[in-house]
Design a protein around this motif. Structure first.
Motif, mmCIF file in Angstrom:
data_model
loop_
_atom_site.group_PDB
_atom_site.id
_atom_site.type_symbol
_atom_site.label_atom_id
_atom_site.label_comp_id
_atom_site.label_asym_id
_atom_site.label_seq_id
_atom_site.Cartn_x
_atom_site.Cartn_y
_atom_site.Cartn_z
ATOM 1 N N MET A 29 0.806 -1.223 0.000
ATOM 2 C CA MET A 29 0.000 0.000 0.000
ATOM 3 C C MET A 29 0.843 1.280 0.000
ATOM 4 N N TRP B 250 -7.510 6.875 -3.211
ATOM 5 C CA TRP B 250 -6.451 6.548 -2.254
ATOM 6 C C TRP B 250 -6.275 7.660 -1.247
ATOM 7 N N GLN C 261 -6.986 3.831 0.973
ATOM 8 C CA GLN C 261 -8.090 2.925 1.277
ATOM 9 C C GLN C 261 -7.854 2.274 2.643
ATOM 10 N N SER D 108 -3.259 -4.783 0.094
ATOM 11 C CA SER D 108 -3.961 -4.586 -1.180
ATOM 12 C C SER D 108 -3.818 -5.823 -2.049
ATOM 13 N N GLY E 230 -7.960 -1.061 -6.014
ATOM 14 C CA GLY E 230 -7.894 -0.900 -4.567
ATOM 15 C C GLY E 230 -8.747 -1.890 -3.818
ATOM 16 N N THR F 260 -8.968 -4.227 -0.965
ATOM 17 C CA THR F 260 -8.201 -4.384 0.271
ATOM 18 C C THR F 260 -8.944 -5.299 1.234
#
Length: 423
Positions: free
Chosen positions: A155, A408, A410, A415, A420, A422
């Protein structure tokens, strides 16, 4: 694949495939649902029911037929119920998104400015939007035909996948600007990361390959060629044991064992053009958007068989769970709507309509889950939508054919890539 201009690139190839859909649909529907899975011989069953192409309101899940035929694809095959070693443990098996709730930001992204990153696929730029003002604050050169902005497994970096440019553009999310030279990578239409963080998976759509690369250097370590025309979107089992990828031009799904890095089986969806795929919070059902049938397939995660179908709208495309993991947002690119589905009931709750129409494609939620940001693919804009009311908050002009928009930072621990995802 052509690297300069469109005639031999992805756009021309997509038009050829789409132009032949009407012929292919009739032929495939006659075959019924087919699962190619480990078994020595085949057996016939009843023909498949295919969904009606029109979308409905609050329609119940439709049933589907059983398997038409099956046979072995790869060996050895690991126990797909066995968790992938090295994957972070799942704290709440009832909700795999429990650690990606509203504002649950990890130390890796705390202090990162809240921004919207928009790849303009009709050119070679990424646009950056300040969501507080709804204003564009920068446009930067990437590589030809950027498709998605993808957060790294840790990330800390964003990568723009430049499909025809055969490269990744790294972006530092703390500055919102490109962070170094482009990284050479073959045919990066999309990109994901295995749940253990061991590999970056570059989805080479044109070559029908899943390239397992070093997640830091992007050196190629393993390549899986799939019988999967138009492979483009991926999601992972709750255990991390396997992935399922959609085959947009082949009308099927492919399942890959992440223990052995082998193809396990295929599932044909008659007359379909599957797009995005997303696992439900309980890890039991994969939702698959289908542009041809204007809705969402439900795929049983344990059996890899069709469990139903929900009509949503024409050109159903992107799938995004709400921050509380109660709802699924489905973008219907063909009529400018977003369908909201309840995970608990598997029924439509409501449908939001973009005033004046539009082409909602891909995006994600704000960190607090109050705003749904989505690209307007064929209108060259980005939409900001209030998730409490479905009201359009803003329509922001960007570049040509905005596609895999990334919001972003998140919430979440790590990730899985794409725009994105997650957990």
């Amino acid at each position: 694949m052509g690297k300069i201009g469109w005639p031999t690139g992805q756009r021309a190839r997509r038009m050829v495939w789409l132009g032949g859909v009407s012929v292919a649909v009739a032929a495939v529907i006659a075959l019924g649902l087919i699962i190619i899975r480990p078994a020595p011989h085949s057996a016939a069953t009843a023909p498949a029911r295919t969904p009606h192409p029109s979308a409905g309101h609050a329609s119940p899940v439709r049933s589907a037929s059983n398997t038409a035929a099956s046979w072995r694809v790869a060996s050895p095959i690991a126990d797909l119920s066995e968790p992938l070693p090295g994957m972070p443990p799942v704290p709440n098996p009832a909700n795999i998104y429990a650690d990606a709730g509203a504002n649950m930001l990890s130390p890796a992204v705390r202090g990162v400015p809240y921004r919207i990153y928009v790849p303009n696929s009709g050119g070679d730029t990424v646009t950056v939007i300040n969501p507080a003002t709804y204003k564009v604050i920068g446009t930067y050169r990437t590589g030809l035909n950027p498709q998605h902005v993808v957060p790294a497994y840790d990330m800390r970096t964003l990568y723009v996948t430049n499909d025809l440019g055969n490269s990744l553009t790294p972006i530092n999310p703390r500055t919102g600007r490109p962070a170094g030279p482009n990284i050479a990578v073959d045919d990066p239409y999309n990109m994901y990361f295995t749940p253990d963080g061991r590999y970056a998976i570059v989805v080479a759509e044109s070559r029908q390959d899943l390239d397992f690369r070093n997640p830091h250097t992007f050196a190629l370590e393993h390549r899986i060629h799939v019988n999967c025309a138009g492979v483009d979107h991926v999601d992972f089992a709750a255990t991390g044991a396997y992935l399922i990828a959609t085959c947009e031009f082949g009308g099927r799904l492919v399942r890959v064992d992440l223990h052995t890095l082998k193809v396990v089986d295929y599932l044909n969806l008659p007359g379909s053009a599957p797009q995005d795929i997303k696992l439900d919070p309980a890890g039991r059902i994969f939702y698959v958007a289908d542009k041809n049938h204007a809705g969402v397939w439900l795929i049983d995660a344990a059996t890899f068989r069709v469990a139903g179908f929900i009509p949503t709208g024409p050109d159903a495309h992107g799938l995004y769970p709400s921050r509380d993991a109660r709802l699924l947002y489905v973008t219907n690119r063909g009529n400018g709507t977003i369908t909201v589905i309840s995970f608990a009931t598997r029924k439509i709750v409501t449908t939001w309509r973009i005033p004046g129409g539009g082409s909602p494609d891909m995006g994600n939620l704000s960190p607090d889950g109050k705003v749904f940001w989505v690209s307007g693919r064929y209108n060259n804009v980005v939409y900001a939508i209030d998730t409490a009311t479905g009201r359009l908050l803003a329509k922001i002009p960007v570049g040509v054919e905005p596609h895999g928009l990334c919001v972003w930072p998140q919430p979440g621990r790590y990730s899985l890539g794409h725009t994105g995802i997650t957990r």
